[in-house]
Write an enzyme that holds these catalytic residues in place. Sequence first.
Site, PDB file in Angstrom:
ATOM      1  N   GLY A 103     -18.412  81.192  73.653  1.00 33.52           N
ATOM      2  CA  GLY A 103     -19.869  81.550  73.470  1.00 33.52           C
ATOM      3  C   GLY A 103     -20.177  82.248  74.821  1.00 33.52           C
ATOM      4  N   ASP A 128     -22.376  78.347  66.379  1.00 37.35           N
ATOM      5  CA  ASP A 128     -23.883  78.455  66.416  1.00 37.35           C
ATOM      6  C   ASP A 128     -24.398  79.777  65.737  1.00 37.35           C
ATOM      7  OD1 ASP A 128     -23.885  75.952  67.715  1.00 37.35           O
ATOM      8  OD2 ASP A 128     -23.568  76.764  69.608  1.00 37.35           O
TER       9      ASP A 128
HETATM   10  O1  F6P Z   1     -21.939  75.462  70.800  1.00 38.09           O
HETATM   11  C1  F6P Z   1     -21.346  74.421  70.047  1.00 38.09           C
HETATM   12  C2  F6P Z   1     -22.058  73.166  70.071  1.00 38.09           C
HETATM   13  O2  F6P Z   1     -21.232  72.235  68.868  1.00 38.09           O
HETATM   14  C3  F6P Z   1     -23.478  73.365  69.712  1.00 38.09           C
HETATM   15  O3  F6P Z   1     -23.942  73.362  68.526  1.00 38.09           O
HETATM   16  C4  F6P Z   1     -23.925  71.887  70.471  1.00 38.09           C
HETATM   17  O4  F6P Z   1     -25.293  72.000  70.889  1.00 38.09           O
HETATM   18  C5  F6P Z   1     -22.781  71.818  71.482  1.00 38.09           C
HETATM   19  O5  F6P Z   1     -21.835  72.378  71.158  1.00 38.09           O
HETATM   20  C6  F6P Z   1     -22.316  70.270  71.759  1.00 38.09           C
HETATM   21  O6  F6P Z   1     -21.645  70.313  72.715  1.00 38.09           O
HETATM   22  P1  F6P Z   1     -20.298  69.000  73.295  1.00 38.09           P
HETATM   23  O7  F6P Z   1     -19.173  69.233  72.050  1.00 38.09           O
HETATM   24  O8  F6P Z   1     -20.063  69.364  74.449  1.00 38.09           O
HETATM   25  O9  F6P Z   1     -21.352  67.797  72.691  1.00 38.09           O
END
Ligand code: F6P
Length: 319
Positions: A103, A128
């Site tokens: 990202g 996302d």
């Molecule tokens: O960027 C991908 C994502 O899944 C987002 O949709 C979400 O806010 C975040 O990563 C969650 O992050 P983690 O896996 O670190 O909890």
Amino acid sequence: MLRKIGMLTSGGDSPGMNAAIRAITRTALANGIEVVGIRDGYKGLVEGWYVPFERSSVSETIASGGTILGSARLPEFKNEDVLMKGVNRLKEYGIDALVVIGGDGTYRGADALTKHGVNCIALPGTIDNDIEGTDYTIGFDTALNTVVECVDKLRDTSNSHHRCSVVEVMGNHCGDLAIYSGISCGAEILITPETGYDEEAVLEKLRYLENQGKKHAIVIVSEKVCDVKALADKVSVATGFAGRATILGHIQRGGSPSPSDRVLASRMGAKAVELLVAGVGGHCVAIRNNEIISMPIEECVSMPRSNRKAFYRLFDRLV
Ligand code: F6P
């Protein structure tokens, strides 16, 4: 002369990353370039967790979700000392250039490395769909399919019980998973960063739908906009529906990539290597109107968020 390239995945994983890794590996090897897989994102880049990749290293991976390289977040990579440690580590291993998949944090790391003499190309890997300049990111289509499958199931049970399902989807400040799934599933209400949250307006709309004879309702909510459990409780108290909250969570990040994501990732992976062979660095790859293009990372990360108003108008017209 490009002799050896590295590749890594960074940030949250997304389905299709393996198809990109496969395309990068095979396109590079076909051009006589050695390939090194870097484990666990920028953390592995700094620590030297490097694995030589052959054609067979990516066999049987195109259909698998997650990332065979592993992923991690390393916010410290923006610090000059950590970045320089990474640059020196790449030199130590004879790596001339890099492809990174992730990202916008991943993009910034790639830009910084390029400015320090290591040509990097970034691919948009995130469920996302929050990277500007590209119509779609790798993993969005698969995650959307997962959300739609889950919400369709919730609709069955919510319909049977005269309930209102309040469903939280991921998106990290981007409402695309919510608006695309809302349209796909025929949801009644959407709450996203774009719509904002007005609790009283949501309850009022549910009461209106009830008066219109609706027996159940689906509310799709982007994460980080409101507390879905609190909203579901409020729905039970303030409307005739029984509210139930469901947080889909990380299930949205897993699963075998859809054919669209496999093709997108394969096209983007091949393009990344072509760019490096042509001596380009500091660019990111994108798809626009079904054409694979590239643009400077700096341009991409400073682009304003593109307008989604037409999607929201369509949603409103179809409820
Ligand atoms: O960027 C991908 C994502 O899944 C987002 O949709 C979400 O806010 C975040 O990563 C969650 O992050 P983690 O896996 O670190 O909890």
